[in-house]
Design a protein around this motif. Sequence first.
Motif, PDB file in Angstrom:
ATOM      1  N   ARG A   1       0.074   7.057  -3.024  1.00 27.14           N
ATOM      2  CA  ARG A   1       1.272   5.371  -2.226  1.00 27.14           C
ATOM      3  C   ARG A   1       2.249   5.777  -1.596  1.00 27.14           C
ATOM      4  O   ARG A   1       3.376   5.567  -1.574  1.00 27.14           O
ATOM      5  N   GLY A   2       2.548   7.230  -2.652  1.00 27.10           N
ATOM      6  CA  GLY A   2       3.971   7.884  -2.664  1.00 27.10           C
ATOM      7  C   GLY A   2       4.744   7.953  -3.421  1.00 27.10           C
ATOM      8  O   GLY A   2       5.787   8.104  -3.323  1.00 27.10           O
TER       9      GLY A   2
ATOM     10  N   GLU B   1       0.656  -1.033   0.086  1.00 25.88           N
ATOM     11  CA  GLU B   1      -0.259   0.038  -0.119  1.00 25.88           C
ATOM     12  C   GLU B   1       1.163   1.361   0.439  1.00 25.88           C
ATOM     13  O   GLU B   1       0.571   2.319  -0.138  1.00 25.88           O
ATOM     14  N   ARG B   2       1.640   1.309   0.093  1.00 27.69           N
ATOM     15  CA  ARG B   2       3.093   2.347  -0.126  1.00 27.69           C
ATOM     16  C   ARG B   2       4.186   2.175  -0.077  1.00 27.69           C
ATOM     17  O   ARG B   2       4.972   1.074  -0.264  1.00 27.69           O
TER      18      ARG B   2
END
Length: 561
Positions: A520-521, A351-352
Motif C-alpha cells: 500500500r506504499g 488502501e494507499r
Amino acid sequence: MIRRFALAVFVASAVAAAAASWSEPHRATRGMVVSEHAIASEIGVAVLKAGGNAVDAAVATAFALAVVHPAAGNIGGGGFLLYRPASGEPAAYDFRETAPAAASAAMFLTDGKYDAAKHHESYLSVGVPGTVAGLHLAWQERGTMPWRRLVEPAITLARDGFPLSESLAASLARVLPSMRRHPASMAQFSKSGSPYAPGDTLVQADLARTLERIAADGPAGFYEGETARLIEQDMAAHGGLISRADLKAYRPERRVPLRGTYRGYDIIAMPPVSSGGTALIEMLNVLEGFDLASYGWGSSRHVHVAVEAMRRAYADRARHLGDPAFNPSMPIATLISKEYAASLRATIDLERASVSSPSSFDWPPESGETTTFCVVDAARNAVSLTYTLEAGYGSKIVVAGAGFLLNNEMGDFNAGPGLTDATGLVGTAPNLAAPGKRMLSSMTPTIVAKDGRLFAAAGALGGRTIINTVLQALLNVIDFGMNAQEAIDAGRFHHQWLPDAVVVERHALSPDTLAILTSRGHAFRETGALSVAEMIVVAPKDGKLTAGVDARSVDGAAAGY
Ligand code: DON
C-alpha cells in the motif's frame, strides 16, 4: 516474544472479552509510583505512605532520579509536570529550559555555516535549567509535606552513594569517552578515569552539597548564591552564555492543560511549549473515526490509519509549534478540534499510504535520554512527569564543584534562520533561539479520566517518538482491551511525517502485515526498542492501581502499597 504477540492479536480480536492476560501488571491498592529506577519509585512511595500526596511524591522521586538515574534524571535540565487532582482543575507545570539572554537565532553558526557541535555538544548547547524551580512551584501550590523532607532522600543517596546496577555501570562506561574533555564529569562518574563496575558504590559528594543548598533555600539554593556562582564560573571559563542574571530570571510557568476526548475518555495533556499534547489529541481525534477494536491490534488497517494520523499530526507540529510566548497565534484550538480531525480523516485513503510531501523543512535528528514517571496517591490525585537533559547525560558537563550535569537542550531549537535543507536542517521561525525563549519539546505527560474519575497516567521518553508511544499505550488499553503491562509490552511503530518511513520494532508486526502495508506504499525501517513508556491504569473492575513497567529500560520498577 513472538508467542506474546501472537496472543496479542488473539486478545485484540476477542476484543477484551474474557481472554486471559499474558502479562500481569504490578498492582497496588492505595498509592503507586512507576519510574525508571526502583530506588526512586520506593522513595516516592515512602512519601505517599508518610502522608504525602502525589505532588509530594513526584518531587521526591524527581530529586532521587537526579542521583540514581543521571542519564536523564536531573536538576540541570527541564521538563513538565502534569497534575490532576481527584477533585478540582488539573494543572500543568512547565519547567522547560530557556535560552540565556545572550542567545540569538544564529548562535549555532560558525563563519556563516551550521555547526552541529555548537548546537548539540558545547557550552552553548546548555539552556537555563528549569527543574528545581518547576518542582518547587508545583510543591508550593499543590504539595503538603515540608520541602526539605522531599529533597532529603536524594541528599542521602548522593552523599552515602548507592550500588550501581549492571545497566547503569554499562551506561556510564559508554558515556565516559565523551566526558573526557570535562574533568569534573570524569571525577564524578569514573574511578580516576576507569569505568565503575556493577555493584560499585557511586558517591556524588558535590551533588549532595548542592541538594543540601536546595533543601535549605529552595530555588534560591540553585538559582542564586553558591550554585549560581559555580555555574556562572564554569560558563565563563568555557565560552558558555549562562550568567547569574539568567539563572535569577528563570521562571517556571503554570499552564492550563490541553483537554480532549477519546471514545468517552477525557484526555488531559501538555500544551506548548511541548508539542506532545497537541499532537496526541490531534491523532486521537483522527483515530476516533475508525473502529480500531474491530480491525484488531497489529492488523494492516490498524497500523495504516495510525500511521496516517501520525504523519498528519507531525506535519502540523513542524509547521506551527514553538514557545507560545514567542508564537502568539499558534492554531492550537483548531489543531485539537474534532472538526479539523474530520477534515484530516477525509484525506486518508484506506488502501494507499499518503506521501509526506518533502516541502521546505524537516526536523534535525534527536538523540539521547529523557525520563518519565507516574504517581497516583490514595485520594487518586495523579502526576505524570517527564523531564530531561536532552541527550543521555545532556551536555556531559558536570558543573565543577556543584556535582550535577547540565542539559544540552538548546539543540532542540532549530539550527538557524534559513538553514532549511534536504539533509534535515531546519530554519523555520517558530522554534529559532531567542533570549528567554523555550525550545520546542515532544515530551507528553498525559492523564486520562473517565466519568470524572482518574483512569490512567502515562508518559514516555525517546525524542519525537514520545508522542506516538503515548498514543499507542492509550490505544492499547482503550481500543484493544490490554492491561497496563500488556499495553507497555506491545510492539511499537512510529511515523513522524519526514522522513517518510515507518520505524517499527523488530517482531512487533507480522511479515504478512508488513507485506500488505508495503504493497500500500508504506516504507519500513526496523529498529530495536522504540522509546520507553511508563503507565498507571486504574483497573476498571476493582479500582486497583495497575502499573505497566517498560522492560525496554531495565532498571524501571513500580512500587506501591
Ligand atoms: O524535549 C524533547 O522533546 C527532547 N529533548 C527529549 C529528548 C528525549 O526524549 C531523548 N530520549 N530518549
